[in-house]
Design an enzyme around this catalytic site. Structure first.
Site, PDB file in Angstrom:
ATOM      1  N   GLU A  26       0.849  -1.190   0.000  1.00  0.00           N
ATOM      2  CA  GLU A  26       0.000   0.000   0.000  1.00  0.00           C
ATOM      3  C   GLU A  26       0.885   1.240   0.000  1.00  0.00           C
ATOM      4  O   GLU A  26       1.976   1.234   0.592  1.00  0.00           O
ATOM      5  CB  GLU A  26      -0.895  -0.003   1.254  1.00  0.00           C
ATOM      6  CG  GLU A  26      -1.772   1.240   1.367  1.00  0.00           C
ATOM      7  CD  GLU A  26      -2.912   1.089   2.373  1.00  0.00           C
ATOM      8  OE1 GLU A  26      -2.918   0.114   3.143  1.00  0.00           O
ATOM      9  OE2 GLU A  26      -3.795   1.975   2.364  1.00  0.00           O
ATOM     10  N   ASN A  71      -6.748   1.491   2.578  1.00  0.00           N
ATOM     11  CA  ASN A  71      -7.485   2.746   2.737  1.00  0.00           C
ATOM     12  C   ASN A  71      -7.057   3.778   1.691  1.00  0.00           C
ATOM     13  O   ASN A  71      -7.848   4.616   1.267  1.00  0.00           O
ATOM     14  CB  ASN A  71      -7.267   3.301   4.143  1.00  0.00           C
ATOM     15  CG  ASN A  71      -7.798   2.361   5.220  1.00  0.00           C
ATOM     16  OD1 ASN A  71      -8.630   1.510   4.938  1.00  0.00           O
ATOM     17  ND2 ASN A  71      -7.321   2.503   6.438  1.00  0.00           N
ATOM     18  N   ASN A 169     -12.115  -1.056  -1.039  1.00  0.00           N
ATOM     19  CA  ASN A 169     -11.479  -1.563   0.175  1.00  0.00           C
ATOM     20  C   ASN A 169     -12.300  -1.202   1.399  1.00  0.00           C
ATOM     21  O   ASN A 169     -12.681  -0.035   1.570  1.00  0.00           O
ATOM     22  CB  ASN A 169     -10.080  -0.936   0.327  1.00  0.00           C
ATOM     23  CG  ASN A 169      -9.393  -1.358   1.617  1.00  0.00           C
ATOM     24  OD1 ASN A 169      -9.004  -2.510   1.768  1.00  0.00           O
ATOM     25  ND2 ASN A 169      -9.259  -0.431   2.554  1.00  0.00           N
ATOM     26  N   GLU A 170     -12.590  -2.193   2.215  1.00  0.00           N
ATOM     27  CA  GLU A 170     -13.219  -1.985   3.535  1.00  0.00           C
ATOM     28  C   GLU A 170     -14.306  -0.902   3.500  1.00  0.00           C
ATOM     29  O   GLU A 170     -14.299   0.033   4.299  1.00  0.00           O
ATOM     30  CB  GLU A 170     -12.153  -1.637   4.581  1.00  0.00           C
ATOM     31  CG  GLU A 170     -11.133  -2.744   4.749  1.00  0.00           C
ATOM     32  CD  GLU A 170     -10.212  -2.573   5.949  1.00  0.00           C
ATOM     33  OE1 GLU A 170     -10.106  -1.458   6.473  1.00  0.00           O
ATOM     34  OE2 GLU A 170      -9.592  -3.581   6.357  1.00  0.00           O
ATOM     35  N   TYR A 241      -6.918  -9.077  11.496  1.00  0.00           N
ATOM     36  CA  TYR A 241      -5.663  -8.767  12.202  1.00  0.00           C
ATOM     37  C   TYR A 241      -5.798  -9.198  13.656  1.00  0.00           C
ATOM     38  O   TYR A 241      -6.878  -9.088  14.240  1.00  0.00           O
ATOM     39  CB  TYR A 241      -5.388  -7.263  12.158  1.00  0.00           C
ATOM     40  CG  TYR A 241      -5.052  -6.732  10.781  1.00  0.00           C
ATOM     41  CD1 TYR A 241      -3.801  -6.956  10.220  1.00  0.00           C
ATOM     42  CD2 TYR A 241      -5.979  -5.999  10.052  1.00  0.00           C
ATOM     43  CE1 TYR A 241      -3.477  -6.462   8.960  1.00  0.00           C
ATOM     44  CE2 TYR A 241      -5.668  -5.501   8.786  1.00  0.00           C
ATOM     45  CZ  TYR A 241      -4.411  -5.733   8.249  1.00  0.00           C
ATOM     46  OH  TYR A 241      -4.089  -5.243   7.010  1.00  0.00           O
ATOM     47  N   GLU A 291      -6.145  -9.335   3.562  1.00  0.00           N
ATOM     48  CA  GLU A 291      -5.337  -8.676   4.607  1.00  0.00           C
ATOM     49  C   GLU A 291      -5.394  -9.559   5.841  1.00  0.00           C
ATOM     50  O   GLU A 291      -6.479  -9.754   6.405  1.00  0.00           O
ATOM     51  CB  GLU A 291      -5.876  -7.284   4.945  1.00  0.00           C
ATOM     52  CG  GLU A 291      -5.641  -6.254   3.868  1.00  0.00           C
ATOM     53  CD  GLU A 291      -6.009  -4.832   4.314  1.00  0.00           C
ATOM     54  OE1 GLU A 291      -5.827  -4.490   5.500  1.00  0.00           O
ATOM     55  OE2 GLU A 291      -6.486  -4.073   3.452  1.00  0.00           O
ATOM     56  N   GLN A 348       1.546  -6.129   5.741  1.00  0.00           N
ATOM     57  CA  GLN A 348       1.864  -5.845   4.365  1.00  0.00           C
ATOM     58  C   GLN A 348       3.232  -6.443   4.034  1.00  0.00           C
ATOM     59  O   GLN A 348       3.751  -7.192   4.844  1.00  0.00           O
ATOM     60  CB  GLN A 348       1.823  -4.335   4.135  1.00  0.00           C
ATOM     61  CG  GLN A 348       0.428  -3.766   4.433  1.00  0.00           C
ATOM     62  CD  GLN A 348       0.261  -2.290   4.038  1.00  0.00           C
ATOM     63  OE1 GLN A 348       1.147  -1.653   3.505  1.00  0.00           O
ATOM     64  NE2 GLN A 348      -0.915  -1.741   4.338  1.00  0.00           N
TER      65      GLN A 348
HETATM   66  O1  AHR Z   1      -3.044  -2.687   6.140  1.00  0.00           O
HETATM   67  C1  AHR Z   1      -3.279  -1.458   6.743  1.00  0.00           C
HETATM   68  C2  AHR Z   1      -4.731  -1.016   6.636  1.00  0.00           C
HETATM   69  O2  AHR Z   1      -5.536  -1.926   7.333  1.00  0.00           O
HETATM   70  C3  AHR Z   1      -5.319  -1.013   5.255  1.00  0.00           C
HETATM   71  O3  AHR Z   1      -5.083   0.179   4.587  1.00  0.00           O
HETATM   72  C4  AHR Z   1      -6.780  -1.168   5.507  1.00  0.00           C
HETATM   73  O4  AHR Z   1      -7.426  -1.811   4.452  1.00  0.00           O
HETATM   74  C5  AHR Z   1      -6.844  -1.938   6.806  1.00  0.00           C
HETATM   75  O5  AHR Z   1      -7.710  -1.348   7.698  1.00  0.00           O
END
Ligand code: AHR
Length: 500
Positions: A26, A71, A169-170, A241, A291, A348
């Site tokens: 990103e 994001n 995304n999200e 996460y 992710e 990432q």
């Molecule tokens: O990976 C970091 C951020 O985590 C990304 O930009 C977003 O998609 C997620 O919330």
């Protein structure tokens, strides 16, 4: 403590695709600028990409890279990132500057060097469906139309043939630029997918699922989006996460993270299959876990210290040994769902919550492998192309506040029918030695054993001490037999290979 893992090579789950070892780049912090791209670095190639970083990306078998966000993509004006005239923009997602030095074509060039396929995400925040159409034209049309001709004029005669496209995304998250309701997003995703596939019918698209199980709209978001867009989308995006889930930072709770991921996948299977039935469809929605990682936010590394600059540290985690054990456990869950998870991207790739970390204090400095690099590498080396097997595990359980009853041993077993080879990824998530018996139901011999072990859960690999945690090889036991017992120290990750 004792465990028994019964293996039957006929109980097959699915093939572990190479794209399960994908990653994510990103435009954020030091991922692109001062990460993969650092023209003044001694190892930089003629395009400014760091060769030492490229070598590690290749070593990790990074087959696919999601790009350019995250994001970031919800405000990304892709046309500013191509051609001879580049416009500096502000990135409101991360309160940074985007100089557009590395743009779409440059990134494609980087991915060519690492041998990775690019999974492109499109802007469904500030962007329009027309722009989604145009970026597919730019990337995939041979020569018809203005945008294909622009690509050729920019020096890239051959189309990039980008196969996977993320539809935003999200979009459920309040932090996203132009958050949508499920109904709004479902319609947008449906129409974007339709138009993008009209440009190139061979592409596959990924719809945004819930960005977190903690979101109040989870899992209704996923159901509603799919009810609208089911027929046009191929994948549902899952994001996950993990950190210490309880305020006391209990290790037992953190070690149970793979159960959290398993529960999440289970719910998403049920949700997708419910909509499949509702639609009287014969199509399964596959998962792009695009992710996933361990991400600790409690230590302040998430905060923006300097705004409206680029290439500065942001969201960097220096991972410890405990994090590597949890990543190992998460990998067992991912591979045990290989019938459904065909794409997974550890987020990432470089510096930003990443297994590859470049020295932030020395622009000519080293790159190191974080502790979390190793379980990914161990699993990728052994599992790509193998078929995971449904095992019967008799293992001790623990009790957690977050997930209830959890196993204290996480396992995944892969099998290669042609070569008659097995690989077992075993993660002892407990604070006790575990004597693990693998019962193959046929005579096999151990061919290799690689392990991650440490007495110190807090130890990290640093720029000055990069090899505190590295995998160790153990001598193999020569005897051929149905049953093999492995003594696993507390909190350890073992990769053991066998041949029938
Ligand atoms: O990976 C970091 C951020 O985590 C990304 O930009 C977003 O998609 C997620 O919330």
């Amino acid at each position: 403590m004792k465990s028994i893992v019964s293996i039957d090579k006929l109980q097959q789950i699915g093939k572990v695709e190479k794209n399960v070892f994908g990653s994510f780049v990103e435009h954020l912090g030091r991922c692109v600028y001062n990460g993969i791209y650092q023209p003044e670095h001694p190892t930089a190639d003629k395009n400014g990409f760091r060769r030492d970083v490229i070598d590690l990306v290749k070593d990790l078998h990074t087959s696919l890279i999601r790009y350019p966000g995250g994001n970031f993509v919800s405000g990304f004006e892709w046309k500013d990132s191509i051609g001879p005239k580049r416009r500096e923009c502000i990135d409101i997602a991360w309160e940074a500057v985007e100089p557009n030095i590395v743009g779409l074509d440059e990134f494609m060039n980087f991915a060519g060097k690492t041998g990775s396929e690019v999974m492109m995400s499109v802007n469904l925040g500030t962007g329009s469906i027309g722009e989604c159409q145009e970026i597919v034209e730019y990337c995939n049309m041979e020569k018809a139309g203005y945008w294909a001709k622009q690509r050729i004029a920019n020096g890239h005669k051959d189309p990039y043939k980008v196969h996977y496209w993320c539809l935003g995304n999200e979009m459920d998250g309040p932090w996203q630029i132009c958050t949508k309701t499920a109904e709004e997003y479902g319609r947008l995703a449906l129409e974007a997918a339709k138009i993008m596939k009209w440009v190139d019918p061979t592409i596959e698209v990924v719809a945004c699922g819930s960005s977190s199980t903690a979101n109040p709209t989870y899992p209704e978001w996923d159901r509603k989006v799919l009810e609208i867009a089911y027929d046009r989308v191929d994948y549902l995006s899952l994001h996950s996460y993990y950190s210490y889930p309880t305020p006391d930072h209990s290790m037992a709770e953190f070690m149970a993270s793979p159960t959290g991921l398993e529960n999440y996948i289970h719910t998403m299977r049920a949700t997708c299959d419910y909509v499949k039935a509702l639609k009287r469809s014969n199509k399964d929605i596959l998962f792009a876990l695009d992710e996933w990682n361990v991400w600790h936010m409690w230590d302040g590394t998430n905060e923006t210290k300097v705004k409206w600059e680029y290439g500065l540290p942001r969201n960097e985690n220096l991972y410890d040994y405990a994090d590597a054990v949890v990543v190992g456990g998460l990998l067992t869950t991912i591979m045990n769902n290989s019938d459904r998870i065909k794409i997974a991207c550890f987020a990432q790739l470089v510096n930003v919550i990443a297994p590859i970390y470049t020295d932030p204090n020395d622009k000519k400095g080293k790159v190191i492998k974080q502790t979390t690099y190793y379980p990914i590498k161990m699993a990728a080396d052994a599992f790509i192309g193998k078929t995971t097997l449904r095992t019967v595990n008799m293992v001790p359980n623990g009790e957690t506040k977050t997930y209830g009853k959890v196993p204290l041993l996480y396992t995944s077993v892969g099998y290669d029918e042609e070569k008659k080879e097995y690989a077992a990824l075993l993660v002892n998530a407990s604070d006790k030695v575990n004597s693990v018996q693998l019962d193959f139901g046929e005579a096999v011999e151990e061919t290799s054993l690689v392990k991650l072990v440490s007495d110190n859960l807090k130890i990290k690999n640093t720029v000055d001490q990069p090899d505190n945690i590295v995998p160790q090889k153990e001598d193999v036991k020569a005897a051929k037999g149905h049953k093999h017992t492995i003594q696993m120290p507390k909190y350890s990750v073992y990769l053991v290979s066998f041949k029938a």
